[in-house]
Design a protein around this motif. Structure first.
Motif, PDB file in Angstrom:
ATOM      1  N   ALA A   1      43.606  32.842  40.010  1.00  8.95           N
ATOM      2  CA  ALA A   1      42.604  32.742  41.074  1.00  8.95           C
ATOM      3  C   ALA A   1      42.273  34.119  41.649  1.00  8.95           C
ATOM      4  O   ALA A   1      41.102  34.440  41.888  1.00  8.95           O
ATOM      5  N   MET A   2      43.286  34.931  41.832  1.00  6.04           N
ATOM      6  CA  MET A   2      43.052  36.269  42.378  1.00  6.04           C
ATOM      7  C   MET A   2      42.307  37.152  41.365  1.00  6.04           C
ATOM      8  O   MET A   2      41.484  37.978  41.753  1.00  6.04           O
ATOM      9  N   LEU A   3      42.574  36.950  40.079  1.00  7.01           N
ATOM     10  CA  LEU A   3      41.843  37.687  39.049  1.00  7.01           C
ATOM     11  C   LEU A   3      40.364  37.297  39.079  1.00  7.01           C
ATOM     12  O   LEU A   3      39.484  38.154  39.027  1.00  7.01           O
ATOM     13  N   GLN A   4      40.100  36.004  39.179  1.00  6.31           N
ATOM     14  CA  GLN A   4      38.710  35.535  39.245  1.00  6.31           C
ATOM     15  C   GLN A   4      38.011  36.082  40.481  1.00  6.31           C
ATOM     16  O   GLN A   4      36.823  36.385  40.440  1.00  6.31           O
ATOM     17  N   ARG A   5      38.739  36.195  41.581  1.00  6.09           N
ATOM     18  CA  ARG A   5      38.148  36.677  42.834  1.00  6.09           C
ATOM     19  C   ARG A   5      37.964  38.198  42.818  1.00  6.09           C
ATOM     20  O   ARG A   5      37.087  38.737  43.472  1.00  6.09           O
ATOM     21  N   ALA A   6      38.808  38.902  42.034  1.00  6.37           N
ATOM     22  CA  ALA A   6      38.768  40.362  42.020  1.00  6.37           C
ATOM     23  C   ALA A   6      37.785  40.937  41.007  1.00  6.37           C
ATOM     24  O   ALA A   6      37.274  42.043  41.194  1.00  6.37           O
ATOM     25  N   ARG A   7      37.535  40.216  39.923  1.00  7.10           N
ATOM     26  CA  ARG A   7      36.664  40.728  38.866  1.00  7.10           C
ATOM     27  C   ARG A   7      35.608  39.695  38.511  1.00  7.10           C
ATOM     28  O   ARG A   7      35.912  38.504  38.371  1.00  7.10           O
ATOM     29  N   PRO A   8      34.353  40.124  38.324  1.00  5.23           N
ATOM     30  CA  PRO A   8      33.278  39.169  38.022  1.00  5.23           C
ATOM     31  C   PRO A   8      33.365  38.639  36.591  1.00  5.23           C
ATOM     32  O   PRO A   8      32.881  39.260  35.659  1.00  5.23           O
ATOM     33  N   MET A   9      34.016  37.508  36.449  1.00  6.65           N
ATOM     34  CA  MET A   9      34.183  36.879  35.133  1.00  6.65           C
ATOM     35  C   MET A   9      33.688  35.445  35.198  1.00  6.65           C
ATOM     36  O   MET A   9      33.877  34.760  36.191  1.00  6.65           O
ATOM     37  N   ARG A  10      33.080  35.005  34.112  1.00  5.87           N
ATOM     38  CA  ARG A  10      32.707  33.593  33.995  1.00  5.87           C
ATOM     39  C   ARG A  10      33.989  32.774  33.873  1.00  5.87           C
ATOM     40  O   ARG A  10      34.966  33.222  33.281  1.00  5.87           O
ATOM     41  N   ILE A  11      33.972  31.572  34.397  1.00  6.27           N
ATOM     42  CA  ILE A  11      35.152  30.713  34.321  1.00  6.27           C
ATOM     43  C   ILE A  11      35.539  30.462  32.868  1.00  6.27           C
ATOM     44  O   ILE A  11      36.721  30.402  32.532  1.00  6.27           O
ATOM     45  N   SER A  12      34.573  30.369  31.984  1.00  5.04           N
ATOM     46  CA  SER A  12      34.897  30.135  30.572  1.00  5.04           C
ATOM     47  C   SER A  12      35.555  31.363  29.949  1.00  5.04           C
ATOM     48  O   SER A  12      36.373  31.240  29.041  1.00  5.04           O
ATOM     49  N   GLU A  13      35.216  32.556  30.438  1.00  5.67           N
ATOM     50  CA  GLU A  13      35.874  33.758  29.925  1.00  5.67           C
ATOM     51  C   GLU A  13      37.348  33.767  30.313  1.00  5.67           C
ATOM     52  O   GLU A  13      38.201  34.149  29.523  1.00  5.67           O
ATOM     53  N   VAL A  14      37.639  33.312  31.516  1.00  4.02           N
ATOM     54  CA  VAL A  14      39.031  33.207  31.959  1.00  4.02           C
ATOM     55  C   VAL A  14      39.738  32.121  31.159  1.00  4.02           C
ATOM     56  O   VAL A  14      40.865  32.293  30.704  1.00  4.02           O
ATOM     57  N   ARG A  15      39.066  31.010  30.973  1.00  2.00           N
ATOM     58  CA  ARG A  15      39.644  29.860  30.259  1.00  2.00           C
ATOM     59  C   ARG A  15      40.100  30.234  28.849  1.00  2.00           C
ATOM     60  O   ARG A  15      41.136  29.810  28.379  1.00  2.00           O
TER      61      ARG A  15
END
Length: 186
Positions: free
Chosen positions: A55-69
């Motif tokens: 969650a903190m990575l998603q909040r810190a860097r502009p990434m699409r949720i699918s890229e994180v997935r």
């Protein structure tokens, strides 16, 4: 003048709507949501131990949720402090311009390295999912990922009142913060 019939029926019958504005989640709200998330996943083990890191990575860097997935253990380069964006799960939609590398905030790098090591102990494949479970089958492979996503949404909505919050909003928050220090302005 002539208008194609497809524009006069079906989807074109819908009324035009304004674009949805993203829900901005400030740093304080994010920290509180992470405390709540930690309590929600406490004791589950596995990838749940890294729910707040994600969650903190998603909040810190502009990434699409699918890229994180679809991040794999090979996508993290802890020596360089980089996260390589290589796929969204829909590689046919990913072009050279949308591939690249992001710096990882130092406080998250240690946690991501631990996650990478744990994942590598269970699955030697370089394509093993960083945040995905190691189970077979697409649905079960992302079960913990989806549970964490739902919990994150619930906690952020409860804190902000932004009932239209989506995971994509964290990307907008990260981009906004990287462009300017919004919380100093507010």
């Amino acid at each position: 003048y002539w208008v194609p019939p497809a524009f006069l029926e079906g989807h074109s019958d819908k009324l035009p709507q304004l674009p949805r504005l993203p829900v901005y989640v400030g740093r304080t709200e994010t920290e509180m949501a992470m405390r709540l998330l930690s309590g929600s996943v406490a004791g589950r083990g596995g990838k749940f131990d890294f729910a707040c890191t994600r969650a903190m990575l998603q909040r810190a860097r502009p990434m699409r949720i699918s890229e994180v997935r679809y991040l794999s253990v090979a996508d993290l380069d802890p020596a360089a402090g980089l996260l390589h964006i290589t796929t969204t799960g829909h590689s046919h939609l990913k072009g050279q311009a949308s591939r690249g590398s992001l710096t990882v905030p130092p406080d998250l790098l240690v946690q991501l390295r631990e996650l990478q090591n744990r994942t590598h102990e269970l699955n030697l494949s370089p394509r093993a999912g960083l945040f995905a479970d190691g189970h077979d089958g697409k649905d079960s492979q992302f079960k913990s990922f989806d549970i964490v996503s739902d919990l994150m949404r619930t906690h952020v909505v409860n804190l902000t009142g932004g009932y239209r919050f989506r995971q994509h909003d964290l990307r907008c928050c990260a981009a906004t913060d990287l462009a300017s220090d919004v919380e100093v302005i507010v």
